[in-house]
Design an enzyme around this catalytic site. Sequence first.
Site, PDB file in Angstrom:
ATOM      1  N   HIS A   1       0.879  -1.171   0.000  1.00 11.34           N
ATOM      2  CA  HIS A   1       0.000   0.000   0.000  1.00 11.34           C
ATOM      3  C   HIS A   1       0.921   1.227   0.000  1.00 11.34           C
ATOM      4  O   HIS A   1       0.887   2.050   0.913  1.00 11.34           O
ATOM      5  CB  HIS A   1      -0.944  -0.043   1.208  1.00 11.34           C
TER       6      HIS A   1
ATOM      7  N   ASN B   1     -11.914  -0.817  -5.104  1.00  6.06           N
ATOM      8  CA  ASN B   1     -12.069   0.390  -4.292  1.00  6.06           C
ATOM      9  C   ASN B   1     -12.883   1.385  -5.102  1.00  6.06           C
ATOM     10  O   ASN B   1     -12.524   1.727  -6.229  1.00  6.06           O
ATOM     11  CB  ASN B   1     -10.706   1.019  -3.974  1.00  6.06           C
TER      12      ASN B   1
HETATM   13  C1  PNW Z   1      -7.265   5.404  -1.748  1.00  2.00           C
HETATM   14  N1  PNW Z   1      -7.719   9.442  -6.776  1.00  2.00           N
HETATM   15  O1  PNW Z   1      -6.531   6.412  -2.355  1.00  2.00           O
HETATM   16  C2  PNW Z   1      -6.255   4.656  -0.913  1.00  2.00           C
HETATM   17  O2  PNW Z   1      -6.250   3.275  -1.109  1.00  2.00           O
HETATM   18  C3  PNW Z   1      -6.312   5.014   0.538  1.00  2.00           C
HETATM   19  O3  PNW Z   1      -5.057   4.792   1.111  1.00  2.00           O
HETATM   20  C4  PNW Z   1      -6.788   6.436   0.718  1.00  2.00           C
HETATM   21  O4  PNW Z   1      -6.687   6.887   2.023  1.00  2.00           O
HETATM   22  C5  PNW Z   1      -8.212   6.474   0.225  1.00  2.00           C
HETATM   23  O5  PNW Z   1      -8.336   5.980  -1.099  1.00  2.00           O
HETATM   24  C6  PNW Z   1      -8.828   7.865   0.273  1.00  2.00           C
HETATM   25  O6  PNW Z   1      -8.117   8.732  -0.536  1.00  2.00           O
HETATM   26  C7  PNW Z   1      -6.923   7.121  -3.445  1.00  2.00           C
HETATM   27  O7  PNW Z   1      -7.283  10.611  -6.816  1.00  2.00           O
HETATM   28  C8  PNW Z   1      -6.287   8.333  -3.622  1.00  2.00           C
HETATM   29  O8  PNW Z   1      -8.361   8.980  -7.717  1.00  2.00           O
HETATM   30  C9  PNW Z   1      -6.551   9.091  -4.733  1.00  2.00           C
HETATM   31  C10 PNW Z   1      -7.458   8.642  -5.666  1.00  2.00           C
HETATM   32  C11 PNW Z   1      -8.102   7.431  -5.497  1.00  2.00           C
HETATM   33  C12 PNW Z   1      -7.826   6.677  -4.372  1.00  2.00           C
END
Ligand code: PNW
Length: 448
Positions: A122, A293
Amino acid sequence: MTHTSHFPADFQWGVATSAFQIEGAAYEDGKGPSIWDRFCENPNNIKDHSNGLIACEHYHRYQEDVDIIASLNLDTYRFSMAWPRVQPLGHGAWNEAGFDFYDRLLDALAKKNIAAHLTLYHWDLPQALQDAGGWLSRDTAYRFADYAEEVARRFGNRVATIATHNEPWCTANLGHGNAQFAPGIADEKSAIQVSHHLLLSHGLAMSAMRAVGASAKLGIVLNQWTADAATDSEADRAMAELEYARSVQWFMDPIFKGHYPELALRAHGENAPVIHAGDMDVIHQTIDFLGVNYYFRAWCSAANPPLPAPALQGVTDMGWEIYPQGLTELLMALQAEYILPPIYITENGMASADQLEDEKIPDTDRINYIKMHLDALSQAIEAGVNVRGYFLWSLLDNFEWNSGYAKRFGIVHVDYATQTRRLKDSAVWYRDYVSRQRVATMSEFILR
Ligand code: PNW
């Protein structure tokens, strides 16, 4: 409420976290530095100039955190292992003290009958590997497979699942495409080559872990979205199609079909990755589960300036559009295009500007967000998509990457000055929702 959400009897309910975002103890017990430790050393990289040195002190408070999960009546927990904690240089010697931490954590979870879902990567690459080229170097994929094999050997019979990567799209595009994330590189061609090495490392790790023969189910976690065209114009529709190809299909097609999507490959042109003979076969192998996700949809407008997403259901504190039906649409689209293994929603949740009011945190927006997404999820399940569990992001407020501690995703509030954990209203709501679901399926079982 017109639609009563319904989930299968053995549906798994959980919460998710990741190592760098909660553990702290950045240099304790022999842990080596990761690219995120290094990235945070330049305070300008993080909006509130913070870092992960202490975070939620989960490394020392894991027992309390496991107790909270148990008190919420949840039966699964998704977390990640910090690679530099167990192998400080990313190659060579293992750090037994680091493995001991995860050993204690797994014991604590087992005592509470909470199934463990482990993610290997991660985003916290050992800095020593970055110094040797990081994910731009093909060799890193082989180092990752060695790490995966060792973890499967040690823990493969004590965890329910092992995911190789979390959101390789982010590592490639935010880490190497626009420098928002560690290691802070902004180069499109590098980002695309990195995405190939990440997929290759996934395949190599799958083979290495399979050879160990442990009981854990093996898979990968991808961040996904539907891509909607802002208007019916040819330009907007083409943009949406390309966006879907470059983000979702770019990772799904190699794993499930053995090749990159033609549309995206053509668009990448000279930036297309260098692929060695045999790579696609390594990547294209059976996975036991797919982690999805989902946070928002992609909104594609070719206009200048682009048309904003309508956001009829609001936006989160991240500025992300709330669009629950996108989860149904995404799962239906995946089901139509791929032969899917069982799916877990490995992350879903929202950031909100939660305030402590008389010892309570009334995060009604979060409750609504979760409820709407669970309704959307149940619709996909009713339509036949095989979803086995849901992990809410996140158990705790934590280090939200380049947003630092300013964005709060937890259903449990963390007061960083004292490390006090307090259940937000959403935590209590989720606990009761899960209990109701269990009672509903149980009474159905009895009545049958
Ligand atoms: C995910 N985007 O991150 C991660 O898996 C987590 O660690 C994080 O805390 C969570 O989502 C919330 O942000 C992302 O910009 C970060 O598309 C950025 C993006 C998507 C997921």
